[in-house]
Design a protein around this motif. Structure first.
Motif, PDB file in Angstrom:
ATOM      1  N   GLY A  49       0.648  -1.030  -0.100  1.00  0.00           N
ATOM      2  CA  GLY A  49       0.250   0.357   0.032  1.00  0.00           C
ATOM      3  C   GLY A  49       0.805   1.239   0.031  1.00  0.00           C
ATOM      4  N   GLY A  50       1.762   1.383  -0.817  1.00  0.00           N
ATOM      5  CA  GLY A  50       2.769   2.946  -1.018  1.00  0.00           C
ATOM      6  C   GLY A  50       3.595   2.595  -0.361  1.00  0.00           C
ATOM      7  N   MET A 174      -1.790  -5.256  -2.923  1.00  0.00           N
ATOM      8  CA  MET A 174      -3.116  -5.319  -3.373  1.00  0.00           C
ATOM      9  C   MET A 174      -3.888  -5.583  -4.203  1.00  0.00           C
ATOM     10  SD  MET A 174      -4.649  -4.742  -0.237  1.00  0.00           S
ATOM     11  CE  MET A 174      -3.363  -5.721   0.560  1.00  0.00           C
ATOM     12  N   GLY A 175      -3.567  -4.492  -5.698  1.00  0.00           N
ATOM     13  CA  GLY A 175      -3.827  -4.507  -7.031  1.00  0.00           C
ATOM     14  C   GLY A 175      -3.306  -5.892  -7.656  1.00  0.00           C
ATOM     15  N   GLU A 193       1.024  -1.179 -15.945  1.00  0.00           N
ATOM     16  CA  GLU A 193       1.254  -1.261 -14.788  1.00  0.00           C
ATOM     17  C   GLU A 193       2.885  -1.203 -15.328  1.00  0.00           C
ATOM     18  OE1 GLU A 193       2.276  -1.632 -10.735  1.00  0.00           O
ATOM     19  OE2 GLU A 193       3.495  -1.003 -11.416  1.00  0.00           O
ATOM     20  N   ASN A 239       2.247   4.120 -18.841  1.00  0.00           N
ATOM     21  CA  ASN A 239       1.399   4.935 -17.358  1.00  0.00           C
ATOM     22  C   ASN A 239      -0.110   4.798 -18.108  1.00  0.00           C
ATOM     23  OD1 ASN A 239       0.389   7.195 -15.617  1.00  0.00           O
ATOM     24  ND2 ASN A 239       2.706   7.614 -15.669  1.00  0.00           N
ATOM     25  N   GLN A 260      -6.098   0.244  -9.345  1.00  0.00           N
ATOM     26  CA  GLN A 260      -5.265  -0.022  -7.964  1.00  0.00           C
ATOM     27  C   GLN A 260      -4.067   0.296  -8.120  1.00  0.00           C
ATOM     28  OE1 GLN A 260      -6.418  -3.223  -5.213  1.00  0.00           O
ATOM     29  NE2 GLN A 260      -7.929  -2.871  -4.777  1.00  0.00           N
ATOM     30  N   SER A 262      -1.303   3.637  -6.689  1.00  0.00           N
ATOM     31  CA  SER A 262      -1.561   4.127  -4.817  1.00  0.00           C
ATOM     32  C   SER A 262      -1.820   5.786  -5.062  1.00  0.00           C
ATOM     33  CB  SER A 262      -0.291   3.588  -4.403  1.00  0.00           C
ATOM     34  OG  SER A 262      -0.499   2.382  -3.536  1.00  0.00           O
ATOM     35  N   HIS A 264      -4.195   6.604  -3.084  1.00  0.00           N
ATOM     36  CA  HIS A 264      -4.292   7.533  -1.744  1.00  0.00           C
ATOM     37  C   HIS A 264      -3.066   8.243  -1.725  1.00  0.00           C
ATOM     38  CE1 HIS A 264      -1.409   4.027  -0.947  1.00  0.00           C
ATOM     39  NE2 HIS A 264      -1.457   4.577   0.598  1.00  0.00           N
ATOM     40  N   TYR A 318     -11.992   1.602  -7.205  1.00  0.00           N
ATOM     41  CA  TYR A 318     -11.239   0.391  -6.053  1.00  0.00           C
ATOM     42  C   TYR A 318     -10.834   0.904  -4.005  1.00  0.00           C
ATOM     43  CZ  TYR A 318     -11.755  -5.023  -5.256  1.00  0.00           C
ATOM     44  OH  TYR A 318     -12.131  -6.167  -4.952  1.00  0.00           O
ATOM     45  N   GLY A 488      -5.616   2.362   3.892  1.00  0.00           N
ATOM     46  CA  GLY A 488      -6.420   3.200   2.008  1.00  0.00           C
ATOM     47  C   GLY A 488      -6.286   3.892   1.550  1.00  0.00           C
TER      48      GLY A 488
HETATM   49  P1  NAD Z   1       1.788  -0.584  -3.816  1.00  0.00           P
HETATM   50  O1  NAD Z   1       2.233   1.286  -3.762  1.00  0.00           O
HETATM   51  O2  NAD Z   1       1.788  -2.633  -3.893  1.00  0.00           O
HETATM   52  O3  NAD Z   1       0.769  -1.244  -5.262  1.00  0.00           O
HETATM   53  C1  NAD Z   1       0.641   0.502  -6.525  1.00  0.00           C
HETATM   54  C2  NAD Z   1       1.127   0.232  -8.070  1.00  0.00           C
HETATM   55  O4  NAD Z   1       0.365   0.970  -8.750  1.00  0.00           O
HETATM   56  C3  NAD Z   1       2.186   0.099  -8.088  1.00  0.00           C
HETATM   57  O5  NAD Z   1       3.146  -1.473  -7.978  1.00  0.00           O
HETATM   58  C4  NAD Z   1       3.105   1.350  -8.515  1.00  0.00           C
HETATM   59  O6  NAD Z   1       4.644   0.872  -9.859  1.00  0.00           O
HETATM   60  C5  NAD Z   1       1.632   1.276  -9.846  1.00  0.00           C
HETATM   61  N1  NAD Z   1       1.457   2.688 -10.489  1.00  0.00           N
HETATM   62  C6  NAD Z   1       1.889   4.443  -9.956  1.00  0.00           C
HETATM   63  N2  NAD Z   1       2.139   4.850 -10.117  1.00  0.00           N
HETATM   64  C7  NAD Z   1       0.960   4.443 -11.895  1.00  0.00           C
HETATM   65  C8  NAD Z   1       0.253   4.691 -12.833  1.00  0.00           C
HETATM   66  N3  NAD Z   1       0.782   5.909 -13.118  1.00  0.00           N
HETATM   67  N4  NAD Z   1       0.591   4.006 -14.280  1.00  0.00           N
HETATM   68  C9  NAD Z   1       0.973   2.557 -13.556  1.00  0.00           C
HETATM   69  N5  NAD Z   1       1.082   1.841 -12.618  1.00  0.00           N
HETATM   70  C10 NAD Z   1       1.278   3.064 -11.563  1.00  0.00           C
HETATM   71  O7  NAD Z   1      -0.156  -0.403  -3.824  1.00  0.00           O
HETATM   72  P2  NAD Z   1      -1.542  -2.157  -3.420  1.00  0.00           P
HETATM   73  O8  NAD Z   1      -1.123  -2.512  -2.187  1.00  0.00           O
HETATM   74  O9  NAD Z   1      -1.827  -3.226  -4.258  1.00  0.00           O
HETATM   75  O10 NAD Z   1      -2.339  -0.954  -3.284  1.00  0.00           O
HETATM   76  C11 NAD Z   1      -3.214  -0.394  -3.862  1.00  0.00           C
HETATM   77  C12 NAD Z   1      -3.587   0.498  -3.854  1.00  0.00           C
HETATM   78  O11 NAD Z   1      -5.165   0.146  -3.493  1.00  0.00           O
HETATM   79  C13 NAD Z   1      -3.779   1.247  -2.341  1.00  0.00           C
HETATM   80  O12 NAD Z   1      -4.212   3.105  -2.999  1.00  0.00           O
HETATM   81  C14 NAD Z   1      -4.588   1.162  -1.079  1.00  0.00           C
HETATM   82  O13 NAD Z   1      -4.576   2.206  -0.513  1.00  0.00           O
HETATM   83  C15 NAD Z   1      -5.538   0.784  -2.128  1.00  0.00           C
HETATM   84  N6  NAD Z   1      -6.131  -0.744  -1.271  1.00  0.00           N
HETATM   85  C16 NAD Z   1      -7.079  -0.827  -1.429  1.00  0.00           C
HETATM   86  C17 NAD Z   1      -8.307  -1.847  -0.488  1.00  0.00           C
HETATM   87  C18 NAD Z   1      -9.207  -2.507  -1.421  1.00  0.00           C
HETATM   88  O14 NAD Z   1     -10.025  -3.017  -0.663  1.00  0.00           O
HETATM   89  N7  NAD Z   1      -9.386  -2.296  -2.055  1.00  0.00           N
HETATM   90  C19 NAD Z   1      -7.340  -2.312   0.316  1.00  0.00           C
HETATM   91  C20 NAD Z   1      -6.135  -1.644   0.992  1.00  0.00           C
HETATM   92  C21 NAD Z   1      -5.524  -0.813   0.111  1.00  0.00           C
END
Ligand code: NAD
Length: 552
Positions: A49-50, A174-175, A193, A239, A260, A262, A264, A318, A488
């Protein structure tokens, strides 16, 4: 003393490295959160999560481990945003660890203020299960993601995603669950990604089927799978703020869109025109400028999502705050599509249902296989649960200590907890089990852009509920309890609580499990009764859960 990064892995087996299972459990689970198989960036103590961290720094990590090894059964360790700050005399029913992460007083609850305090070494971002030591890898979110896409399929596509194309972005902790959740629902997923390594990691853990060479190649692979009604997930490196508008421009027939990345945390979303290599230095050197550019890119990204909705696709946020950030980036229609909770999850929350999870402290996958069978025997009438448990057993690769997640409700969770405790007592399981959950649960979170978006009575921002949740879990005998801010959806936008309870096979554990796993989901029912949901009222009535203000 080695105070720097090093590989961390929890002990396995039945030999204690602490004084009891009640302290061995948080110790192993903290180590497990930082296991390179589990954590996204273990050297930086970032779990998922970031920038969600397990502890504040490596010195704090060593100090927490030391304290847990010595902690007695009538002592409680206090952790303030990842730093151990005290060990106090309590009693055997009290939690062994109490954790408060990232909490700020309202007027100060902004990212710039948080970052200032973080840079002074005063706090850390704990996300949800990162700083509360019950993250179990991508599986943790896989089941919720599977449920969400199943609900999308139910609502729009006759119960299956077969023959549909879902476009999303982000293959992080998460994603990374998204592609597998879509293919488990028989659909086709195209996932954007920016970071090739992240995408590669999802292929290695079997969450993503393949990575396309470029966008043309990706489009042709997904469209042919969609035409054949063949489940397939394809990653494309790019991107999202560029790829989604391009897909829209080309008129690709997309059925479902979400995201999904990051979003947030604007420093964890890569703006257009910045490379992955430049990312960290640029964000650290010029956070304000980076934030502005990230929000502008999110505005373009979300505008494309709205464009797909206008074209008839099912579109939802999401849980990453991308609508709020896009609005800050100047895009006015950002909230035209709903969050996933009001759209699909709230009816489950009304039943006290949420992401129940457990991990085998033995490290033996066979222990999880046995608990899987126990779940199937306990709830034979629940076909969706059975489908999930079976698929999870076949398709989920464990990360770190073997673990399982499934959504269980009020009146169900304690039955599972008591059963697992009996299995530990009888020796059927080779070591104790820890039982916890995500903070994204029915009665443990206030988060107006996500879990409590659009509550029936307008109580979205009322944050008393997660505080009561943490207090009742503490009073009920949980082994560790945590109270966080900002998980989140980011700083200023959520307050949430977690609990983990150990099933060590003792009678005392049975008493604690019975109370915690009854009271914790009861909070979800109570919260939704209070907000006026009829479904929650019928669940309360069916289970004789008293509601003090209800007419008799
Ligand atoms: P993470 O930081 O592990 O992964 C985010 C991914 O997004 C990274 O791999 C990053 O390289 C990629 N990314 C960033 N900018 C981008 C862009 N412009 N284009 C394409 N890819 C890009 O985070 P995570 O743990 O996977 O969480 C993702 C998000 O979901 C967070 O905001 C988190 O808070 C939220 N979240 C959602 C839930 C849910 O139930 N829906 C639960 C927890 C967290």
């Amino acid at each position: 003393m080695n105070a720097g990064p090093r590989p961390v892995r929890a002990a396995r087996g039945t030999e204690l490295t602490a004084r009891s299972w009640a302290t061995e459990a948080p110790l192993r689970m903290l180590q497990n959160n930082l296991d390179p198989e589990v954590a996204e960036r273990p050297d930086d103590l970032v779990v998922y999560g970031g920038t969600g961290k397990a502890v504040r720094d490596w010195n704090c990590f060593d100090a927490i481990i030391r304290e847990l090894r010595n902690l007695a059964e009538d002592e409680t360790l206090l952790v303030q945003s990842g730093k151990p700050v005290g060990v106090l005399r309590t009693h055997e029913w009290a939690p062994r660890v109490l954790i408060a992460n990232s909490n700020l007083v309202g007027d100060w609850a902004t990212w710039p203020e948080f970052r200032k305090l973080e840079s002074q070494g005063l706090t850390m971002y704990g996300q949800m299960t990162a700083g509360s030591w019950i993250y179990i890898g991508t599986q943790g979110i896989l089941q919720g993601t599977y449920e969400t896409f199943a609900a999308v399929a139910q609502k729009r596509f006759g119960g299956t995603l077969a023959g549909t194309l879902t476009v999303t972005a982000g293959l992080g902790g998460m994603g990374g669950a998204q592609p597998l959740a879509v293919t488990m629902n028989e659909g086709v997923a195209l996932v954007v990604e920016v970071d090739r390594e992240r995408a590669q990691r999802r292929v290695e853990t079997r969450y993503l089927d393949e990575i396309a060479d470029d966008l043309d190649d990706a489009i042709s692979r997904v469209l042919s799978a969609k035409a054949d009604r063949r489940a397939l997930s394809v990653g494309v490196i790019g991107n999202a703020a560029e790829v989604l508008p391009e897909l829209l421009r080309r008129g690709v027939a997309v059925d479902v869109v979400t995201d999904q990345t990051s979003a947030h945390d604007p420093l964890a979303y890569l703006p257009k025109g910045v490379t992955v290599e430049e990312w960290a230095d640029y964000a650290a050197a010029k956070p304000e400028e980076f934030t502005t550019r990230a929000r502008e890119s999110m505005a373009e990204h979300v505008a494309a999502m709205v464009g797909f909705q206008d074209a008839g696709a099912e579109v939802f946020d999401y849980g990453n705050s991308i609508r709020g950030e896009a609005q800050l980036g100047g895009y006015e229609r950002a909230f035209d599509f709903p969050g996933f909770v009001p759209a699909y999850i709230r009816p489950l929350f009304c039943e006290g249902k949420g992401p129940f999870r457990w991990a085998a402290l033995s490290g033996d996958p066979e222990d999880i296989a046995k608990t899987d069978r126990a779940i199937l025997e306990l709830f034979p009438e629940n076909a969706q649960l059975a489908r999930w448990i079976k698929m999870a057993g076949e398709r989920v690769a464990f990360q770190g200590l073997p673990s399982r997640i499934c959504w269980l409700g009020y009146g169900e969770r304690h039955l599972a907890g008591l059963k697992f405790n009996e299995m530990v007592a009888s020796g059927e399981l080779s070591a104790p089990i820890v039982i916890g959950r995500d903070h994204l649960d029915c009665g443990s979170v206030a988060s107006p852009y996500r879990e409590t978006e659009a509550m029936a009575d307008g109580s979205d921002a009322i944050a008393d509920w997660p505080l009561l949740n943490a207090l009742i879990n503490t009073a009920s005998g949980a082994t560790w309890v945590s109270l966080h801010h900002g998980g989140g959806v980011g700083i200023g936008r959520s307050i949430h609580a977690g609990q983990v309870t150990v099933a060590d096979g003792t009678e005392l554990a049975a008493k604690k499990l019975e109370r915690v796993l009854t009271n914790d989901p009861a909070m979800g029912v109570l919260r939704h009764v209070d907000a006026g949901y009829d479904r929650a009222s019928s669940v309360a009535t069916a289970h004789s859960l008293p509601i003090p203000t209800a007419q008799s």
